[in-house]
Design a protein around this motif. Structure first.
Motif, PDB file in Angstrom:
ATOM      1  N   LYS B   4      -9.636  27.873 -51.538  1.00  0.00           N
ATOM      2  CA  LYS B   4      -9.586  26.621 -50.994  1.00  0.00           C
ATOM      3  C   LYS B   4      -9.026  26.816 -49.474  1.00  0.00           C
ATOM      4  O   LYS B   4      -8.408  27.461 -49.245  1.00  0.00           O
ATOM      5  N   PRO B   6      -8.005  24.384 -46.018  1.00  0.00           N
ATOM      6  CA  PRO B   6      -7.374  23.065 -45.379  1.00  0.00           C
ATOM      7  C   PRO B   6      -8.449  22.553 -44.377  1.00  0.00           C
ATOM      8  O   PRO B   6      -8.706  23.349 -43.560  1.00  0.00           O
ATOM      9  N   GLN B   8      -9.061  19.112 -41.763  1.00  0.00           N
ATOM     10  CA  GLN B   8      -8.325  18.079 -41.041  1.00  0.00           C
ATOM     11  C   GLN B   8      -9.312  17.175 -40.566  1.00  0.00           C
ATOM     12  O   GLN B   8      -9.922  17.949 -39.441  1.00  0.00           O
ATOM     13  N   ARG B  16      -7.228  12.470 -41.928  1.00  0.00           N
ATOM     14  CA  ARG B  16      -7.201  12.888 -43.117  1.00  0.00           C
ATOM     15  C   ARG B  16      -7.054  14.395 -43.416  1.00  0.00           C
ATOM     16  O   ARG B  16      -7.836  15.179 -42.444  1.00  0.00           O
ATOM     17  N   GLU B  18      -7.388  17.472 -46.560  1.00  0.00           N
ATOM     18  CA  GLU B  18      -7.525  17.905 -47.840  1.00  0.00           C
ATOM     19  C   GLU B  18      -7.858  19.184 -47.822  1.00  0.00           C
ATOM     20  O   GLU B  18      -8.330  20.022 -47.065  1.00  0.00           O
ATOM     21  N   VAL B  20     -10.419  22.005 -49.354  1.00  0.00           N
ATOM     22  CA  VAL B  20     -11.853  21.988 -50.062  1.00  0.00           C
ATOM     23  C   VAL B  20     -11.995  23.279 -50.365  1.00  0.00           C
ATOM     24  O   VAL B  20     -11.572  24.284 -50.023  1.00  0.00           O
ATOM     25  N   ARG B  33     -13.690  15.094 -52.260  1.00  0.00           N
ATOM     26  CA  ARG B  33     -12.156  15.322 -52.105  1.00  0.00           C
ATOM     27  C   ARG B  33     -11.678  14.218 -51.074  1.00  0.00           C
ATOM     28  O   ARG B  33     -10.816  13.767 -51.436  1.00  0.00           O
ATOM     29  N   PHE B  34     -12.552  13.589 -49.983  1.00  0.00           N
ATOM     30  CA  PHE B  34     -12.110  12.720 -49.406  1.00  0.00           C
ATOM     31  C   PHE B  34     -12.410  11.341 -49.803  1.00  0.00           C
ATOM     32  O   PHE B  34     -11.695  10.249 -49.491  1.00  0.00           O
TER      33      PHE B  34
END
Lengths: 455, 161
Positions: B4, B6, B8, B16, B18, B20, B33-34
Motif C-alpha cells: 500500500k 499513500p 494525497q 484527501r 488514502e 492505495v 478508496r476515495f
C-alpha cells in the motif's frame, strides 16, 4: 417535435392526452448528471472476493480432466469452483414457463459447446490474483468437430451440438418448427401474376452496453444472501438461482436498480448463481463483473437469422400468398431463443393482410455463443426482411412502394394469419402522416383510407 | 497482497489522503478508496471514456492512470461539479436536453465537455464532436449530448462577447 393528430380516431378516446407534446424530465436524470446514481458496482464490501471465470478456448470439445491444484495454491486465492460444487448444474432459463429441456451447464462438466463457455470459477482477494490463478487452471480437452452455421447444423449427419435436445433444432409441441397455416398458399401462388422468392441473412449483434454484466453478493450471516445485480430480469434470475442452487427463494434477496444499458443483453442468468454459490461456500462478499472482453465475446448477442420469403403478388398490388421459412441461430443453448423463433412465426405476415400464409420457424443449435434477447428479438430482423421484400415486390410490379403498402395494410377486423383479429390498427394513418412528413406524395385515394373496417 | 502506498490529492477542492494498492488505477482508487463512484469503469482499457476525470486541468482516462502517479495532483470529477445544491451549467444542460439515458457514460461525457469548455468557452459543433470523440454512448445517439454541450456554452457567463 411531437404533434397530437387529434383528427384520427377522435371517437375512440377521451380528448384528455394532456401530457403529449410536453417535456417531462426523467426522474433519474439529476442522479445521472451529478454522478449520484447508484449502479450495482458502485458498492464495495470489506473482505470482498473477485471471481474470474476460466472459459473454453474451443467451440466444441470433450473435457478429459480439470486440474485446479496449482490455481488453489496461488497467493490470495480463497476458493476454486467446478461443476461438482453446483447443486443443480444443468438448467434452462425458460423452465420457469415450462419450456424445457434443461440443456445448459452452469460450469462445464464433460463437454464444452461454445468458445467462451464457463468451466472453472476462481475466487481471490484481488482481481489480479484471480486472473493469475485462473491462468494456472489446467483443462485437458479433446477437440470435437464444430458446427458453426445453421445450414451445416441442419445437414443430415451433422455433429450433434447439444445432446439434451438430441437434434440440432428445438422440438416444439408442434414438431420441428413453429407453424402458421392460413388459407391455401399453393392456390394463392397458382393465381399470382408474379412470384418472388428471396433469402435474407443477418449476423449476430452484440448489445454492447456501456456497463458490463455483473453482480455483487453479500452473505447476510444467516444463510441468506443479498445479490446486487444489473440484470434486466430480476425474478428470472432469482427463480433460476433458486433452482440451480437448490435454495428456497426466501434465502435470496435480489436488489436491482439502474442498469447501465441493457438492450436485452442482460436478461440471461449468467453471473448471479455462481457468485451466490461462491459467497455461500466462502462466507465472503463476492464480485463477479464481466470484463469488456467478456461482454463482447461471451455475453449473448442477438441471434443470427436466415429468412426465406416467397410471395405471390398481383399486378394490382395485392399480395395473395406468402410462404416463409425462418431460422434462428440459438448458439449452443436455448436461453430465450425458442421463444424468439416462435414470435417470428406469428409476425411474418407483417402488418399486412394476406389471405394465404404458410410460415415455419426453426430454433437451430450451433457451436456458437448462445444468443438471446435484444430489442424486439424475433421480429426486428423479420421486419428488415419483410420490408426489403415489400420494396422488391413493389419494384417488380412497377408500383410506388408506399402505395403498395397502403393496398396491403391490415385494418380493424381483418383476421391475422395466427388467428388474432386485428384491433386498433393505425398503420394507414401512420403512413398518411409519414407521406406528408417525408414529402413522399401518394394518390389521393390512399389519403382517404382509414384503418376502420369499410373506411 | 500488493504494497500500500499513500496518495494525497485535492479531490473536488478537498484535501484527501488514502493508502492505495501499488499499481492500482486511479479509477479503482477513486471508486474503492476515495469513495467517489462518479467515474465509471466501462472497459478498463482506455477505449470508452466513462472513467474520464480532469487531472491538473487536463482530461485523463482514470483507468489508464496510476493512482500513485497522482500524488499531489488536483482532481476534478463529475461528483464535484455541483455547488451546494445548484447544478453546474453542463449538468443542467444535460438534464434539460435529454442527454442522459442509462446515465453510465454521462459523468465521463460531462468531464470531456468541461475540459473543452474550460479551454474553449465558445466551441463550434465540430469542436464538441472532436472533444467527445473518446467517449462512447450506447443510448442517445450522441446528438442530444452535442446539443447539450453547445447549450451549456451558450448559457455560460464566460462566453466570449
Amino acid at each position: 417535435m411531437i404533434r397530437l393528430a387529434k383528427e384520427y380516431f377522435a371517437d375512440q378516446r377521451d380528448d384528455d392526452l394532456k401530457q403529449l407534446g410536453q417535456a417531462f424530465h426523467r426522474s433519474d436524470v439529476p442522479g445521472h448528471v451529478t454522478g449520484k446514481t447508484n449502479y450495482f458496482a458502485d458498492r464495495s464490501f470489506p473482505g470482498m472476493l473477485h471471481l474470474k471465470m476460466v472459459r473454453s478456448p474451443h467451440h466444441h470439445a470433450r473435457i478429459r480432466s480439470i486440474d485446479t491444484s496449482e490455481a488453489e495454491k496461488h497467493p490470495g486465492v480463497a476458493r476454486v469452483l467446478t461443476h461438482k460444487d453446483v447443486p443443480h448444474n444443468v438448467y434452462t432459463i425458460l423452465i420457469l414457463i415450462q419450456i424445457g429441456p434443461e440443456d445448459e451447464q452452469v460450469l462445464a462438466a464433460d463437454k464444452v459447446r461454445w468458445k467462451g463457455e464457463a468451466v472453472v470459477a476462481v475466487l481471490a482477494d484481488s482481481e489480479r490474483a484471480a486472473q493469475e490463478a485462473a491462468a494456472k487452471v489446467k483443462v485437458d480437452y479433446e477437440v470435437l468437430p464444430a458446427v458453426l452455421d445453421m445450414e451445416a447444423a441442419l445437414k443430415p449427419g451433422a455433429p450433434i451440438v447439444n445432446e439434451y435436445h438430441g437434434q440440432n433444432y428445438y422440438r416444439y409441441d408442434s414438431g420441428a418448427c413453429r407453424k402458421v397455416r392460413f388459407g391455401d398458399v399453393e392456390k394463392g401462388f397458382a393465381e399470382a401474376d408474379h412470384i418472388l422468392e428471396q433469402t435474407y441473412r443477418s449476423s449476430p449483434i452484440e448489445q454492447a452496453p456501456a456497463e458490463t454484466t455483473g453482480c455483487i453478493v453479500v452473505p447476510e450471516g444467516n444463510d441468506r444472501f443479498t445479490c446486487y445485480t444489473n440484470t434486466q430480469a430480476l425474478f428470472f434470475s432469482l427463480d433460476n438461482t433458486s433452482i440451480i442452487l437448490q435454495m428456497p427463494g426466501h434465502k435470496l434477496r435480489f436488489v436491482g436498480g439502474t442498469v447501465g444499458g441493457g438492450f436485452g443483453g442482460k436478461v440471461d442468468v449468467t453471473t448471479e448463481p455462481i457468485a451466490i454459490l461462491a459467497s455461500k461456500l466462502t462466507g465472503r462478499p463476492v464480485s463477479f463483473i464481466y470484463s469488456r472482453e467478456e461482454e463482447m465475446q461471451v455475453s449473448s448477442p442477438r441471434a443470427a437469422e436466415t429468412i426465406v420469403i416467397k410471395d405471390g403478388v398481383m399486378n394490382d398490388g395485392r399480395i395473395v400468398a406468402r410462404y416463409v421459412k425462418g431460422y434462428t441461430d440459438a448458439g449452443a443453448y436455448s436461453r430465450h431463443s425458442p421463444y424468439g423463433a416462435q414470435k417470428g412465426a406469428a409476425h411474418y405476415p407483417g402488418p399486412y393482410t394476406i389471405e394465404n400464409v404458410w410460415a415455419d420457424t426453426y430454433c437451430v443449435y450451433t457451436n456458437r455463443t448462445p444468443s438471446s434477447a435484444m430489442r424486439g428479438f424475433g421480429v426486428t430482423i423479420a421486419d428488415f426482411a419483410l420490408e426489403v421484400q415489400m420494396d422488391k415486390l413493389a419494384r417488380l410490379i412497377g408500383m410506388d412502394p408506399l402505395e403498395f403498402r397502403f393496398i396491403n395494410a391490415y385494418r380493424d377486423g381483418d383476421m391475422k394469419a395466427h388467428r388474432q383479429p386485428t384491433e386498433g390498427a393505425a398503420l394507414i394513418e401512420c403512413m398518411q402522416e409519414a407521406s406528408k412528413a417525408a414529402n413522399w406524395p401518394v394518390a389521393e385515394k390512399y389519403l382517404r383510407m382509414s384503418s376502420y373496417k369499410g373506411g | 497482497m500488493a504494497k500500500k502506498v499513500p496518495v494525497q490529492v485535492t479531490l473536488n477542492g478537498e484535501e484527501r489522503a488514502e493508502f492505495v494498492e501499488s499499481g492500482a488505477t486511479l479509477l479503482n482508487a477513486l471508486r474503492g478508496r476515495f469513495g467517489d463512484t462518479s467515474p465509471k469503469g466501462g472497459c478498463h482499457q482506455g477505449t470508452c471514456g466513462a472513467c474520464s476525470v480532469i487531472i491538473d486541468g487536463e482530461l485523463k482516462l482514470s483507468c489508464l492512470t496510476l493512482a500513485e502517479a497522482c500524488d499531489g495532483a488536483e482532481i476534478v470529477t463529475t461528483a464535484g461539479l455541483a455547488t451546494n445544491s445548484a447544478m453546474h451549467p453542463l449538468q443542467r444542460a444535460f438534464a434539460e436536453g435529454f442527454a442522459a439515458q442509462c446515465g453510465f457514460c454521462t459523468p465521463g461525457m460531462i468531464m470531456a465537455a468541461k475540459a473543452l469548455l474550460d479551454q474553449k468557452p465558445d466551441p463550434t459543433r465540430e469542436d464538441v464532436i472532436e472533444a467527445l470523440s473518446g467517449n462512447i454512448c450506447r443510448c442517445t445517439g450522441y446528438e442530444p449530448i452535442i446539443q447539450a454541450v453547445l447549450a451549456a456554452a451558450a448559457a455560460s457567463p464566460h462566453k466570449a462577447a
